[in-house]
Structures are given as C-alpha cells and as structure tokens.
Write a protein that holds these residues in place. Structure first.
Motif, PDB file in Angstrom:
ATOM      1  N   ASN A   1       0.925  -1.267   0.023  1.00  0.00           N
ATOM      2  CA  ASN A   1      -0.144  -0.006   0.101  1.00  0.00           C
ATOM      3  C   ASN A   1       0.904   1.241  -0.152  1.00  0.00           C
ATOM      4  O   ASN A   1       0.613   2.040  -0.830  1.00  0.00           O
ATOM      5  N   LEU A   2       1.917   1.262   0.768  1.00  0.00           N
ATOM      6  CA  LEU A   2       2.763   2.443   1.019  1.00  0.00           C
ATOM      7  C   LEU A   2       3.430   2.660  -0.346  1.00  0.00           C
ATOM      8  O   LEU A   2       3.866   3.942  -0.823  1.00  0.00           O
ATOM      9  N   ARG A   3       4.132   1.483  -1.116  1.00  0.00           N
ATOM     10  CA  ARG A   3       4.468   1.772  -2.372  1.00  0.00           C
ATOM     11  C   ARG A   3       3.689   2.577  -3.535  1.00  0.00           C
ATOM     12  O   ARG A   3       4.109   3.459  -4.113  1.00  0.00           O
ATOM     13  N   ALA A   4       2.614   1.862  -3.375  1.00  0.00           N
ATOM     14  CA  ALA A   4       1.781   2.608  -4.462  1.00  0.00           C
ATOM     15  C   ALA A   4       1.369   4.071  -3.954  1.00  0.00           C
ATOM     16  O   ALA A   4       1.179   4.795  -4.872  1.00  0.00           O
ATOM     17  N   LYS A   5       1.071   4.317  -2.930  1.00  0.00           N
ATOM     18  CA  LYS A   5       0.784   5.721  -2.481  1.00  0.00           C
ATOM     19  C   LYS A   5       1.848   6.683  -2.651  1.00  0.00           C
ATOM     20  O   LYS A   5       1.455   7.784  -3.261  1.00  0.00           O
ATOM     21  N   ILE A   6       3.088   6.311  -2.330  1.00  0.00           N
ATOM     22  CA  ILE A   6       4.271   7.326  -2.318  1.00  0.00           C
ATOM     23  C   ILE A   6       4.546   7.288  -4.039  1.00  0.00           C
ATOM     24  O   ILE A   6       4.737   8.495  -4.219  1.00  0.00           O
ATOM     25  N   SER A   7       4.437   6.527  -4.777  1.00  0.00           N
ATOM     26  CA  SER A   7       4.647   6.315  -6.316  1.00  0.00           C
ATOM     27  C   SER A   7       3.672   7.387  -6.941  1.00  0.00           C
ATOM     28  O   SER A   7       3.870   8.215  -7.577  1.00  0.00           O
ATOM     29  N   TYR A   8       2.524   7.137  -6.813  1.00  0.00           N
ATOM     30  CA  TYR A   8       1.393   7.814  -7.214  1.00  0.00           C
ATOM     31  C   TYR A   8       1.247   9.377  -6.711  1.00  0.00           C
ATOM     32  O   TYR A   8       1.282  10.167  -7.516  1.00  0.00           O
TER      33      TYR A   8
END
Length: 319
Positions: A96-103
């Motif tokens: 979840n964190l990876r997705a939210k950071i990159s987006y």
C-alpha cells in the motif's frame, strides 16, 4: 588461544540445562538437533530464568522452579506463528505504501525521472544520499544478466518510472524516500490513508505525516526481525518517532502507552493504515493464536507473555 565457547554435544547441552534446573526429555534432544541450542535456548530462555528482587537475572543462570524444555519450545513455536501472522500484514502495508508514494509523488512531479531531481525533495535536508540510493538500485538491476522491469524500461524508454522502481526498493529504501520528499507530498500521502480509513471503517480520521513516519519506523524494524526469524514477541523499539501521534489520530485517549513500543503498539498502528478486511484477519489470527497457547505453558502464566508483548489486560478494547 583458548576457546571460551567450545563445541558441546547434544548430551552435553542437555546436561548443562539439567544442572541449571530445567527439566528435559527425549523430545528436547530432537528439538536441539532440528533447530539448535542457540535458536531455541538462547533465544527463549529469558522468561524462564530466576531473577532477584530487583528483577535482574541471577548469576550463574538458574531456571525457575518447575520450568521445562517443553515450555521453551512452546514459546519458540508461539513466536514462529506470531511472525507468520505479522508478516502477511506487514507486506500488505508495504504494498500500500509503495503505491501511494509513487502515485502521489508522480502527481506532483510527472516529469521524466523526477525522483532524481534534488529540487523535488525537502530543502532542509541533504538529498544526495537519497538520490544515490535510487541510482544504485537502477544500476544494480541493469547489470543483472536476467531480464527485469528496470532493465526493460531502461533499454526501451531510457528511464525507469517511479511506479516501477518502487517495487525494487527495500522497505528501508521506501521509508528513507518518504522521509526525504517534500512535506506537502508527505501530507497528501497521509491524506490518502485517511480517505482509505474512512472508506473501510466509516469513521473520519486525520492521519498525520508524522504518524506515517512512526508506522514506517516500527514496520521497518519489525519486518526485519520477522523476515530473519529473530525473536519477535518481546521485541521493543526505543528510538524513533513517538507513538503519541498514532494514539491521537485514532482518538485512543484512554490508552496508556509504553515508552518502548512492542507488538501491541505495532498492531494498533497497523489499524490506521490497513484495509478493514486485512486488519480483521490480523486481529482474528492473533486472538486464535492466544487462545491456542493460553493454557499450554506449565511454569509461567500466558499473561506474562502478553505483558512482554505490551498487551494490557483490556487489549480487546483497543484492537
């Protein structure tokens, strides 16, 4: 040079434990052969050692009355199952964190390779080390003989998008990147977690960016312990961001927190960022684990184990 820790046979190891007051049986030998003295005894003996009136372990070491090797093995098994339960939840948050950071970062900086531009980071800190980490990961995977997404994007497009790169970063790298990016981007990431919480729990919260800092610090340390099979149940974090912001975000005014964060604080923190299905699965698995082991220990109370995990007696009021 004298070897202060000479090799001991299984029988010699058993003899040492017996002389220190620990009851053993044939299964004890099997466990020592399978997993080793260091992993089981040195990792899990502490709860079963005699202490003085100040709570200090008596020297030379002596086991408490009626303590058995089976109890130590059960605690070893309990911790192994605990790690398995935690690992799934920690990986879920990491994804979840990876997705939210990159987006979110790309929302603010859609230009090519924006993560390599020092102006897109917090001006108060030295960003060189953060950018170097990212370049090092790209170089590492470009140099690998087998195909991978980083090599593919480099060869075909001349650059690697952040939403691809984040999947090759360690959680420590992700955490470091989050710490260094602009504060407004960090705030928007925490807002996305707030929106997710509202959707999952039908309750409005305002998650602070410092709360994500605290969660990331806990997740990083506990994830490393879980992944490497380290003793986890009594693990406590002293350094790092305060737990107070997480407590505030969840409106846990009646919760008394320790200055040292343990498993209990980790689980509370995960509620703030996991979807409800994943969190309820985590909670259910923990409750089932506690029920399975509650009456399995002969020489110590299971409440003592929960205490070492920072779980208060009324923990079900908060989880």
């Amino acid at each position: 040079m004298t070897n202060e820790k000479p090799f001991k046979t299984i029988d010699e190891q058993i003899d040492i434990l017996n002389k220190r007051g620990l009851s053993t049986n044939e299964n004890s030998k099997i466990s020592l052969k399978q997993f080793g003295y260091y992993s089981i005894v040195n990792g899990y003996k502490w709860l079963f050692l005699s202490r003085n009136t100040n709570g200090k372990i008596v020297k030379p070491e002596q086991f408490i009355k009626n303590s058995t090797f089976d109890d130590i093995r059960k605690l070893y098994d309990f911790d192994k199952e605990l790690r398995s339960i935690l690992y799934k939840a920690l990986l879920e948050y990491e994804s979840n964190l990876r997705a939210k950071i990159s987006y979110t970062f790309c929302e603010y900086h859609p230009e090519e390779s924006a993560y390599l531009n020092s102006s897109n980071y917090n001006e108060k800190i030295n960003v060189d080390s953060s950018i170097k980490k990212l370049k090092k990961v790209i170089k590492k995977y470009n140099n690998k003989s087998e195909d991978n997404a980083i090599k593919h994007y480099t060869n075909h497009y001349g650059q690697v998008p952040l939403w691809v790169l984040v999947n090759f970063l360690t959680f420590g790298d992700i955490n470091y990147f989050y710490n260094n990016i602009e504060e407004q981007v960090r705030i928007d990431i925490s807002k996305k977690f707030s929106e997710k919480y509202k959707i999952n729990y039908n309750k409005s919260v305002k998650i602070q960016s410092i709360s994500i800092d605290a969660i990331n610090h806990m997740v990083n340390d506990f994830r490393n312990a879980v992944a490497h099979g380290d003793v986890t149940y009594y693990m406590h974090l002293i350094k790092g961001p305060s737990f107070k912001s997480i407590k505030k975000d969840l409106s846990l005014n009646d919760l008394k927190v320790s200055s040292q964060r343990g498993i209990f604080e980790l689980v509370i923190a995960l509620k703030l960022v996991l979807n409800s299905e994943c969190f309820y699965e985590l909670k259910s698995n923990l409750y089932n684990l506690f029920d399975d082991y509650e009456n399995k220990f002969y020489s110590v109370s299971f409440d003592t184990i929960l205490h070492d995990m920072n779980f208060p007696q009324n923990y079900k009021c908060f989880i």
